[in-house]
Design a protein around this motif. Structure first.
Motif, PDB file in Angstrom:
ATOM      1  N   VAL A 175       3.179   9.547 -41.892  1.00 11.28           N
ATOM      2  CA  VAL A 175       4.142  10.349 -42.652  1.00 11.28           C
ATOM      3  C   VAL A 175       5.490  10.356 -41.928  1.00 11.28           C
ATOM      4  O   VAL A 175       6.547  10.200 -42.547  1.00 11.28           O
ATOM      5  N   ILE A 176       5.465  10.500 -40.611  1.00 13.44           N
ATOM      6  CA  ILE A 176       6.730  10.498 -39.867  1.00 13.44           C
ATOM      7  C   ILE A 176       7.382   9.126 -39.917  1.00 13.44           C
ATOM      8  O   ILE A 176       8.589   8.992 -40.164  1.00 13.44           O
ATOM      9  N   LEU A 177       6.568   8.069 -39.704  1.00 12.40           N
ATOM     10  CA  LEU A 177       7.124   6.708 -39.714  1.00 12.40           C
ATOM     11  C   LEU A 177       7.775   6.409 -41.055  1.00 12.40           C
ATOM     12  O   LEU A 177       8.885   5.873 -41.128  1.00 12.40           O
ATOM     13  N   GLU A 178       7.069   6.760 -42.125  1.00 12.14           N
ATOM     14  CA  GLU A 178       7.596   6.473 -43.457  1.00 12.14           C
ATOM     15  C   GLU A 178       8.696   7.456 -43.846  1.00 12.14           C
ATOM     16  O   GLU A 178       9.689   7.094 -44.463  1.00 12.14           O
ATOM     17  N   GLY A 179       8.486   8.717 -43.477  1.00  9.99           N
ATOM     18  CA  GLY A 179       9.436   9.760 -43.848  1.00  9.99           C
ATOM     19  C   GLY A 179      10.821   9.498 -43.283  1.00  9.99           C
ATOM     20  O   GLY A 179      11.841   9.841 -43.906  1.00  9.99           O
ATOM     21  N   SER A 180      10.878   8.864 -42.118  1.00 10.64           N
ATOM     22  CA  SER A 180      12.178   8.639 -41.491  1.00 10.64           C
ATOM     23  C   SER A 180      13.024   7.644 -42.300  1.00 10.64           C
ATOM     24  O   SER A 180      14.236   7.557 -42.115  1.00 10.64           O
ATOM     25  N   ARG A 181      12.384   6.915 -43.218  1.00 12.92           N
ATOM     26  CA  ARG A 181      13.145   6.039 -44.110  1.00 12.92           C
ATOM     27  C   ARG A 181      14.136   6.850 -44.963  1.00 12.92           C
ATOM     28  O   ARG A 181      15.181   6.352 -45.345  1.00 12.92           O
ATOM     29  N   PHE A 182      13.734   8.067 -45.258  1.00 17.63           N
ATOM     30  CA  PHE A 182      14.567   8.876 -46.142  1.00 17.63           C
ATOM     31  C   PHE A 182      15.614   9.656 -45.375  1.00 17.63           C
ATOM     32  O   PHE A 182      16.444  10.325 -45.969  1.00 17.63           O
ATOM     33  N   ALA A 183      15.561   9.546 -44.058  1.00 15.92           N
ATOM     34  CA  ALA A 183      16.508  10.307 -43.245  1.00 15.92           C
ATOM     35  C   ALA A 183      17.935   9.879 -43.558  1.00 15.92           C
ATOM     36  O   ALA A 183      18.854  10.692 -43.581  1.00 15.92           O
TER      37      ALA A 183
END
Lengths: 255, 302
Positions: free
Chosen positions: B246-254
């Protein structure tokens, strides 16, 4: 009843050129509590390591219950009925007291990978028997009230008792106790010694390394004295206390 | 967007599978394996080669891929039986790199750094991309659930108890009558089989593998997942893996949320987030979010 349960002959072991054991040998009779004493560096702990298979001897012969066990692996020796304890209670901190006892149970089919994964039901019946035995042993050693606790949370004295308890779980014929009362207070020490006396019988013998001479006197039928990696003498506690060579060995004089 | 979420779920499942495998080897038995990526690669490459070059059905490739990883694991464990702690860590780290370098250089077999394209996926040709992602996510979730149940059963069994004893003190476990060497080899093989299965899933999901996928960073992510989730606990392993993904993928939206961030900054943000998270978890819950608890005894107590 003078059959020899354990025969140790000419066992030698050195570490980096230092002879810890230098041709030591003795017998342990069935049904006895035998003391193994000697000054520091006499080779008592190395002898325990050689007998239990933790460190193989370089030469010599160790015979247990009619079988030559020289050079066997520790697990095979334990399964044969010769179990040791450790001087500093080497427990499994993240196992409970009950788990530690169950771990030492013999003949649990659930310790084979296939059965553990595919047929867990086959382990259950044996687990029940072992659980009953574990509770029985815990009660005899007065550990029943802490049986669900992690081993790491036990007091020093309780850890010592658990060492004895786990040795008993595999139905051994001979238990090697490495300083069973070291580091516990004298009254608990006497308690532990009483507990060992109660457990000993024709089918369960003990070989005990201990520095506390009061405990040795209270506990042991026979005492073997080692010095400088060899067997020095043996006899009853009173006999060896009178022995001049024993006094010399403890005082560091060479006989 | 749904397709993306399904793909993320699949990746979370693959990470979860890797964490379950590591949990058997390290969490339960105490053998540090820094070569995870290597067993992952063995499973992925074996299945990919068998289903492309040799043209075998996916299930056959998958079975052989898992078996190949297990055999590799058993071999590693057998060769390193006397190594403990950091020494085993160094050897396994080297092993992981060895596999990656073989994959990059034995071009006749692995097509080198160009990788293997066109790995078949189940029913890929007859399904829309969304349907395929849904199917594969379901397969992955099922596989993770199955392996979770398997390793949880193992943990509760007398066998698992012996493994935990080996983890705490090998000599004392041997004196307890356990065949320490054989059990370590078996546990390593079983864990490696799960790592290989993760590789199989990865290869047939993405349809393309290359040596770059199997960098040591992956191993670090999985150690992180297991440590954060709870070493020794299969549930914690899966939970930790999900959090990391979730963190690895979520950071795409940062980037979208923080317009001041450049592309490189956003990429760095994921490493920072993961690092900070691990520090916070270790500070507050040193044994992980779901710490290992002794399983309930099988035998009834009196």
């Amino acid at each position: 009843m003078k059959t020899e349960l354990l025969k140790v002959r000419d066992v030698a072991r050195s570490f980096y050129g230092v002879h810890a054991l230098n041709g030591a040998g003795f017998d342990v009779r069935a049904g006895s509590i035998t003391g193994l004493i000697g000054p520091n560096g006499a080779g008592k702990t190395t002898m325990f390591n050689c007998i239990s298979g933790v460190i193989p001897p370089e030469s010599g012969r160790i015979e247990f219950d009619g079988t030559d066990i020289t050079g066997w692996s520790p697990d095979a020796i334990s399964r044969r009925g010769l179990v040791r304890t450790f001087q500093i209670a080497r427990g499994f901190p993240k196992l409970t007291v009950l788990e530690t006892l169950l771990l030492h149970g013999d003949d649990q089919p659930g310790e084979r990978l296939g059965i553990a994964l595919l047929r867990p039901g086959r382990a259950r019946e044996r687990e029940q028997e072992l659980t009953d035995r574990a509770h029985d042993i815990a009660r005899r050693l007065k550990l029943d009230h802490v049986i669900g606790n992690l081993s790491a949370d036990l007091s020093g004295g309780q850890k010592k008792l658990l060492e004895i308890g786990r040795a008993l779980m595999g139905r051994p014929k001979l238990v090697l106790l490495d300083e069973p009362v070291a580091g516990v207070n004298p009254s608990l020490g006497r308690d532990i010694a009483d507990r060992i006396r109660e457990l000993a019988g024709p089918d369960l013998s003990f070989l005990v390394v201990e520095h506390d001479m009061e405990i040795v006197a209270q506990l042991c039928d026979r005492v073997i004295v080692m010095a400088a990696g060899r067997h020095l003498t043996e006899g009853t506690f009173d006999e060896i206390m009178q022995d001049r060579t024993v006094q010399d060995a403890y005082l560091g004089r060479t006989a | 967007m749904l397709s993306y979420l399904l793909a993320t779920l699949t990746f979370a499942g693959i990470y979860g599978m890797l964490a379950l495998g590591l949990n058997v080897i390290w969490g339960m038995t105490g053998m540090i394996n820094l070569g995870l990526a290597g067993y992952f690669a063995v499973g992925a490459y074996a299945s990919a080669l068998l289903t492309t070059a040799a043209g075998l059905p996916i299930l056959v490739g998958a079975a052989i891929g898992i078996a190949a990883a297990a055999v590799t694991g058993a071999l590693t464990a057998r060769l390193t039986l006397k190594l403990r702690g950091d020494y085993l860590a160094i050897v396994t780290l080297g092993f992981g790199e060895l596999i990656r370098l073989i994959a990059a250089n034995e071009i006749w077999l692995t097509n080198g750094s160009d990788g293997i394209p066109g790995i078949p996926g189940p029913f890929r040709s007859s399904l829309s991309p969304l349907e395929f992602n849904a199917l594969f996510a379901a397969i992955t979730v099922f596989a993770v659930a199955f392996c979770w149940a398997l390793t949880e059963r193992l943990r509760r069994s007398p066998y698992g108890r012996a493994l935990r004893a080996i983890r705490e003190d090998e000599t004392a476990a041997a004196v307890a009558g356990k065949k320490v060497g054989a059990m370590k080899v078996q546990a390593f093989a079983l864990g490696a089989a799960l790592l290989g299965l993760a590789g199989v899933l990865y290869a047939h999901f993405t349809s393309y593998i290359a040596p770059d996928v199997f960098r040591p960073l992956l191993t670090i992510y999985i150690f992180l997942s297991l440590t954060a989730g709870g070493t020794g606990n299969p549930t914690g392993a899966v939970l930790g893996a999900v959090i990391v993904v979730v963190i690895l993928e979520g950071s795409r939206f940062a980037e979208a949320i923080l317009p001041a961030m450049s592309g490189a900054g956003a990429a760095a943000l994921r490493e920072i987030t993961i690092g900070v998270l691990l520090i916070v978890i270790m500070r507050l819950r040193p044994e992980g979010l779901l710490a290992e608890r002794p399983p309930k005894p099988l035998g009834a107590t009196r």
